[in-house]
Write an enzyme that holds these catalytic residues in place. Structure first.
Site, PDB file in Angstrom:
ATOM      1  N   TYR A   1      -1.050  13.665 -38.071  1.00  0.00           N
ATOM      2  CA  TYR A   1      -0.142  13.911 -37.277  1.00  0.00           C
ATOM      3  C   TYR A   1       1.354  13.707 -37.858  1.00  0.00           C
ATOM      4  O   TYR A   1       2.097  14.259 -37.053  1.00  0.00           O
ATOM      5  CB  TYR A   1      -0.197  12.509 -36.481  1.00  0.00           C
ATOM      6  CG  TYR A   1      -1.534  13.022 -35.120  1.00  0.00           C
ATOM      7  CD1 TYR A   1      -1.765  13.483 -34.755  1.00  0.00           C
ATOM      8  CD2 TYR A   1      -2.355  12.543 -35.374  1.00  0.00           C
ATOM      9  CE1 TYR A   1      -3.095  14.687 -33.979  1.00  0.00           C
ATOM     10  CE2 TYR A   1      -4.018  12.742 -35.234  1.00  0.00           C
ATOM     11  CZ  TYR A   1      -4.126  14.027 -34.484  1.00  0.00           C
ATOM     12  OH  TYR A   1      -4.684  14.438 -33.848  1.00  0.00           O
TER      13      TYR A   1
ATOM     14  N   HIS B   1      -2.184  17.265 -23.157  1.00  0.00           N
ATOM     15  CA  HIS B   1      -3.071  15.904 -24.473  1.00  0.00           C
ATOM     16  C   HIS B   1      -2.119  16.159 -25.090  1.00  0.00           C
ATOM     17  O   HIS B   1      -2.646  15.506 -26.420  1.00  0.00           O
ATOM     18  CB  HIS B   1      -3.815  17.600 -25.317  1.00  0.00           C
ATOM     19  CG  HIS B   1      -4.949  18.584 -24.794  1.00  0.00           C
ATOM     20  ND1 HIS B   1      -5.655  19.247 -25.302  1.00  0.00           N
ATOM     21  CD2 HIS B   1      -5.727  18.218 -23.473  1.00  0.00           C
ATOM     22  CE1 HIS B   1      -6.485  19.773 -24.531  1.00  0.00           C
ATOM     23  NE2 HIS B   1      -6.589  19.019 -23.220  1.00  0.00           N
TER      24      HIS B   1
ATOM     25  N   GLY C   1      -2.230  32.165 -23.324  1.00  0.00           N
ATOM     26  CA  GLY C   1      -2.541  31.456 -24.956  1.00  0.00           C
ATOM     27  C   GLY C   1      -3.633  30.649 -25.606  1.00  0.00           C
ATOM     28  O   GLY C   1      -3.519  29.293 -25.834  1.00  0.00           O
ATOM     29  N   THR C   2      -4.280  30.579 -24.374  1.00  0.00           N
ATOM     30  CA  THR C   2      -5.659  29.692 -24.218  1.00  0.00           C
ATOM     31  C   THR C   2      -7.111  30.788 -24.450  1.00  0.00           C
ATOM     32  O   THR C   2      -6.836  31.485 -23.015  1.00  0.00           O
ATOM     33  CB  THR C   2      -5.536  27.731 -23.152  1.00  0.00           C
ATOM     34  OG1 THR C   2      -7.108  27.770 -23.505  1.00  0.00           O
ATOM     35  CG2 THR C   2      -5.437  28.972 -22.045  1.00  0.00           C
ATOM     36  N   SER C   3      -8.139  29.979 -24.860  1.00  0.00           N
ATOM     37  CA  SER C   3      -9.026  30.719 -24.726  1.00  0.00           C
ATOM     38  C   SER C   3     -10.322  30.451 -23.039  1.00  0.00           C
ATOM     39  O   SER C   3     -11.058  30.971 -22.611  1.00  0.00           O
ATOM     40  CB  SER C   3     -10.246  29.756 -25.387  1.00  0.00           C
ATOM     41  OG  SER C   3     -10.835  29.177 -25.271  1.00  0.00           O
TER      42      SER C   3
ATOM     43  N   GLN D   1      -1.842  22.524 -22.653  1.00  0.00           N
ATOM     44  CA  GLN D   1      -2.627  21.951 -23.335  1.00  0.00           C
ATOM     45  C   GLN D   1      -1.695  21.214 -24.811  1.00  0.00           C
ATOM     46  O   GLN D   1      -2.432  20.220 -25.853  1.00  0.00           O
ATOM     47  CB  GLN D   1      -3.794  22.744 -24.470  1.00  0.00           C
ATOM     48  CG  GLN D   1      -4.596  23.044 -22.921  1.00  0.00           C
ATOM     49  CD  GLN D   1      -5.536  23.874 -22.938  1.00  0.00           C
ATOM     50  OE1 GLN D   1      -7.276  23.756 -24.290  1.00  0.00           O
ATOM     51  NE2 GLN D   1      -5.837  25.158 -22.828  1.00  0.00           N
ATOM     52  N   ASN D   2      -0.716  22.105 -24.941  1.00  0.00           N
ATOM     53  CA  ASN D   2       0.102  22.058 -26.089  1.00  0.00           C
ATOM     54  C   ASN D   2       0.864  20.599 -26.246  1.00  0.00           C
ATOM     55  O   ASN D   2       1.212  20.146 -25.351  1.00  0.00           O
ATOM     56  CB  ASN D   2       1.693  22.826 -26.481  1.00  0.00           C
ATOM     57  CG  ASN D   2       1.065  24.257 -26.266  1.00  0.00           C
ATOM     58  OD1 ASN D   2      -0.775  24.440 -26.989  1.00  0.00           O
ATOM     59  ND2 ASN D   2       0.657  25.639 -25.913  1.00  0.00           N
ATOM     60  N   VAL D   3       0.433  19.932 -28.044  1.00  0.00           N
ATOM     61  CA  VAL D   3       1.346  18.621 -27.660  1.00  0.00           C
ATOM     62  C   VAL D   3       2.912  18.577 -28.274  1.00  0.00           C
ATOM     63  O   VAL D   3       3.252  18.133 -28.900  1.00  0.00           O
ATOM     64  CB  VAL D   3       0.784  17.988 -28.705  1.00  0.00           C
ATOM     65  CG1 VAL D   3      -0.420  17.441 -28.494  1.00  0.00           C
ATOM     66  CG2 VAL D   3       0.317  18.648 -30.283  1.00  0.00           C
ATOM     67  N   ASP D   4       3.588  19.895 -28.378  1.00  0.00           N
ATOM     68  CA  ASP D   4       4.818  20.245 -28.909  1.00  0.00           C
ATOM     69  C   ASP D   4       5.559  20.343 -27.653  1.00  0.00           C
ATOM     70  O   ASP D   4       5.367  20.623 -26.523  1.00  0.00           O
ATOM     71  CB  ASP D   4       4.829  21.112 -29.944  1.00  0.00           C
ATOM     72  CG  ASP D   4       4.918  23.075 -28.823  1.00  0.00           C
ATOM     73  OD1 ASP D   4       5.526  22.860 -27.989  1.00  0.00           O
ATOM     74  OD2 ASP D   4       3.443  23.802 -29.111  1.00  0.00           O
TER      75      ASP D   4
END
Length: 230
Positions: A54, A105, A169-171, A87-90
């Site tokens: 990380y 997330h 941008g997610t499945s 869902q991104n952690v940025d």
């Protein structure tokens, strides 16, 4: 009254800023089995490896900037109540200027105590021996596999009030996040933006698929919604 736009974003949102998706084609995360670097068991077994993993992600994040897709979403706030569930952690949505962002997330630029408590802003490397005031080791503020998703309830509530839904941008295959599409009211217009769309055609006529990368597809959806605004 402004209508509600709810936006679900995944790794494809930030890829064009230069952030690699964690998971490679072979299923490994930067060469590591996912359970080694993204599970409580992995952290217990080899905390140094997890912290290093990380730390690398955090350093990379601090070197990149929001892209055109992040910035395009900000303009929607002039006409709509906008909530982004990522869902991104940025922190690229926030840096672009979006004001309502739910990080399902976790967040890379925060850490928290292994003994519980609120997250703490953190921009440097996290090392063994970094402890909270009560003496517990600090860990990344990331939701690992096998852990609860504490903001899922808030995300469900927001989605249930959506007048429009944008998926970027997610499945839509990672749960529980993928289940959010089931909470939008019947008939809600849905935009799905992804270069390789994997979403199934729903029985309703409310799905608009834009088979583009985020920086091309998001401005198209945003322009369409701004045209629809009162």
């Amino acid at each position: 009254m402004k209508k509600n736009v709810v936006i679900l974003t995944g790794a494809g949102m930030s890829a064009e800023s230069g952030l690699k998706t964690f998971r490679d084609a072979d299923g490994l995360w930067e060469g590591h089995d996912v359970m080694e670097v993204a599970s409580p068991q992995g952290f217990s077994k080899n905390p140094q490896l997890v912290l290093d993993f990380y730390n690398q992600r955090r350093r990379q994040l601090l070197q990149v900037s929001p892209n055109k897709a992040h910035k395009a979403l900000v303009t929607l706030e002039e006409k709509y109540n906008v909530n982004i569930i990522t869902q991104n952690v940025d922190d690229l949505h926030e840096r672009a200027g979006s004001t309502n962002v739910v990080h399902l997330h976790g967040e890379l630029l925060k850490v928290r105590s292994t003994g519980g408590g609120d997250p703490i802003p953190w921009r440097k490397d996290l090392v063994l021996g970094d402890r909270c005031e009560r003496g517990y080791q600090l860990r990344p503020h990331i939701v690992w596999f096998g852990e609860d998703v504490p903001l899922m309830g808030k995300a469900m509530e927001l989605t249930s009030k959506a007048d429009f839904l944008i998926i970027i941008g997610t499945s839509m295959k990672v749960y529980p996040a993928a289940s959010l599409i089931d909470f939008v009211p019947s008939g809600t217009p849905i935009y799905f933006i992804d270069p390789k769309p994997s979403i199934e055609n729903r029985s309703t006529q409310n799905l608009k698929v834009i088979p583009e990368n985020a920086t091309k597809g998001v401005p198209i959806a945003v322009a369409d919604l701004i045209d629809k605004a009162p």
